[in-house]
Design a protein around this motif. Sequence first.
Motif, PDB file in Angstrom:
ATOM      1  N   SER A  25       0.835  -1.193   0.000  1.00  0.00           N
ATOM      2  CA  SER A  25       0.000   0.000   0.000  1.00  0.00           C
ATOM      3  C   SER A  25       0.870   1.243   0.000  1.00  0.00           C
ATOM      4  O   SER A  25       2.098   1.153   0.139  1.00  0.00           O
ATOM      5  N   ASP A  40       6.451   3.759  -9.104  1.00  0.00           N
ATOM      6  CA  ASP A  40       7.801   3.978  -8.588  1.00  0.00           C
ATOM      7  C   ASP A  40       8.146   3.066  -7.412  1.00  0.00           C
ATOM      8  O   ASP A  40       9.282   2.647  -7.256  1.00  0.00           O
ATOM      9  N   VAL A  41       7.149   2.796  -6.558  1.00  0.00           N
ATOM     10  CA  VAL A  41       7.452   2.035  -5.349  1.00  0.00           C
ATOM     11  C   VAL A  41       7.464   0.530  -5.621  1.00  0.00           C
ATOM     12  O   VAL A  41       8.289  -0.198  -5.090  1.00  0.00           O
ATOM     13  N   TYR A  42       6.544   0.057  -6.474  1.00  0.00           N
ATOM     14  CA  TYR A  42       6.389  -1.401  -6.586  1.00  0.00           C
ATOM     15  C   TYR A  42       6.822  -2.020  -7.921  1.00  0.00           C
ATOM     16  O   TYR A  42       6.781  -3.228  -8.069  1.00  0.00           O
ATOM     17  N   ARG A  44       9.944  -1.133  -9.803  1.00  0.00           N
ATOM     18  CA  ARG A  44      11.231  -0.582 -10.247  1.00  0.00           C
ATOM     19  C   ARG A  44      12.058  -1.568 -11.064  1.00  0.00           C
ATOM     20  O   ARG A  44      13.040  -1.206 -11.693  1.00  0.00           O
ATOM     21  N   ARG A  45      11.703  -2.869 -10.976  1.00  0.00           N
ATOM     22  CA  ARG A  45      12.495  -3.872 -11.694  1.00  0.00           C
ATOM     23  C   ARG A  45      11.603  -4.734 -12.603  1.00  0.00           C
ATOM     24  O   ARG A  45      11.648  -5.952 -12.534  1.00  0.00           O
TER      25      ARG A  45
ATOM     26  N   GLN B  76      17.246   5.198  -4.223  1.00  0.00           N
ATOM     27  CA  GLN B  76      15.813   5.085  -4.526  1.00  0.00           C
ATOM     28  C   GLN B  76      15.240   3.798  -3.932  1.00  0.00           C
ATOM     29  O   GLN B  76      14.130   3.781  -3.399  1.00  0.00           O
ATOM     30  N   ASP B  77      15.999   2.720  -4.000  1.00  0.00           N
ATOM     31  CA  ASP B  77      15.574   1.464  -3.364  1.00  0.00           C
ATOM     32  C   ASP B  77      15.333   1.661  -1.876  1.00  0.00           C
ATOM     33  O   ASP B  77      14.383   1.151  -1.302  1.00  0.00           O
ATOM     34  N   GLY B  80      12.187   3.170  -1.273  1.00  0.00           N
ATOM     35  CA  GLY B  80      11.162   2.141  -1.483  1.00  0.00           C
ATOM     36  C   GLY B  80      11.059   1.198  -0.293  1.00  0.00           C
ATOM     37  O   GLY B  80       9.963   0.886   0.163  1.00  0.00           O
ATOM     38  N   HIS B  81      12.200   0.768   0.225  1.00  0.00           N
ATOM     39  CA  HIS B  81      12.188  -0.156   1.365  1.00  0.00           C
ATOM     40  C   HIS B  81      11.540   0.506   2.583  1.00  0.00           C
ATOM     41  O   HIS B  81      10.767  -0.121   3.300  1.00  0.00           O
ATOM     42  N   LEU B  83       9.249   2.733   2.452  1.00  0.00           N
ATOM     43  CA  LEU B  83       7.807   2.798   2.201  1.00  0.00           C
ATOM     44  C   LEU B  83       7.137   1.441   2.371  1.00  0.00           C
ATOM     45  O   LEU B  83       6.043   1.349   2.913  1.00  0.00           O
ATOM     46  N   GLU B 160      16.061  -7.108  -3.363  1.00  0.00           N
ATOM     47  CA  GLU B 160      16.651  -5.923  -3.987  1.00  0.00           C
ATOM     48  C   GLU B 160      18.007  -5.554  -3.383  1.00  0.00           C
ATOM     49  O   GLU B 160      18.800  -4.862  -4.006  1.00  0.00           O
ATOM     50  N   HIS B 164      22.951  -3.957  -3.813  1.00  0.00           N
ATOM     51  CA  HIS B 164      23.570  -2.899  -3.012  1.00  0.00           C
ATOM     52  C   HIS B 164      24.948  -3.312  -2.530  1.00  0.00           C
ATOM     53  O   HIS B 164      25.904  -2.551  -2.596  1.00  0.00           O
TER      54      HIS B 164
END
Lengths: 94, 318
Positions: A25, A40-42, A44-45, B76-77, B80-81, B83, B160, B164
Amino acid sequence: MKKNWPLWEVFVRSKNGLEHRHCGSLHAADEDMALENARDVYTRRSEGVSIWVVESAHIKASNPENNGELFEPAQDKVYRHPTFYDLPDEVKHM
Amino acid sequence: MSEAQIKSLEKQFDDRIARDEKIEPKDWMPEKYRKTHIRQMSQHAHSEIVGMLPEGNWITRAPSLRRKVALLAKVQDEAGHGLYLYSATETLGISREEMYEQLHTGKAKYSSIFNYPTVTWADMGAIGWLVDGAAIINQVPLCNTSYGPYARAMIRVCKEESFHQRQGFEIMLKLANGTPEQKEMAQDALNRWWWPSLMMLGPTDDVSTHTEQSMKWKLKRKSNDDLRQQFIDQTVPQAELLGLTIPDKDLKWNESRQSYDFGEIDWDEFWQVVKGHGPMNKVRMKARVDAWEKGAWVRDAAMAHAEKKRNKKQKQAV
């Protein structure tokens, strides 16, 4: 005090032919921003080819306290499964 | 609920975890389970967010485009992590704003390692290699933890994270095989990051307060000392490969233990940094709070815009 951004649930289809699956979420001001943030968050790859976002407040979830009445009745209905029926071994393709 | 009823529920709950069943957000859980998870998961999220700052420092000065895109992707990862982990924590009934509040007021902690400065480019290598290396050792067992949303977030994070560490090691390798000055820079970064990295695995078992309960809930699968030993044993050969020297004169292979013996960790330093007296604690928190406060008008404007759009749509429908 201003309003906080609401919470959205994100569903991603990893490739055509598969269903969208819940992956997490995020917060966003509206559905367009939710979709952009989800990308962007979910993904990226290259995790997805399609995204759904739904405002979390719109989801009605069952309560685990009611699991008994909701799901247990199915347990004694074995006749809904093919193995319940006795057939001779000679019957093929059934 | 009577005390006996709660005890019986707690027993059933512990049995479920012992059977490797997952706990999901709407399931009944002991208050202590909820609180412990909120604390650990939010601190984990905060660490990812604050962890962007020391590396963000070098994005504009990365020595090549290859290094720059990698560092950008890594930072950026980490956003994301953070979040993933914040939203997993929210399933336990705490709001995002409350968590930010706890971070900004110092009520919630984040990993102390980010309170050290990043003074040279080699620090980007040492952080990826050592800090992310230690983080991976901490995080991999959490992919099997008992709380479903945390376990799922950790699976994504771990998948991910391995890039790193590899990008960090590659930076170290390049510097270690470069000019004498470059090699010296790599050695200097190792000297400064080695001990704080060992501290990342947490206080020693005899003083660690949460271990037993956390083991039962699978928030922890191995003790801090075991994790630290694992980290040292896997990292020493990597340092040898780089041709760099680990700054510990007591570091020695122990044939009978089949492990490395190592020197005393300066726990006074560790506790000083935890209590807020590290070299960068104030700078990190100021950067974080500034970003949040200066972004307030953007968040408000986005909300106002969303409302305006919604109203317009409703009017058209009428």
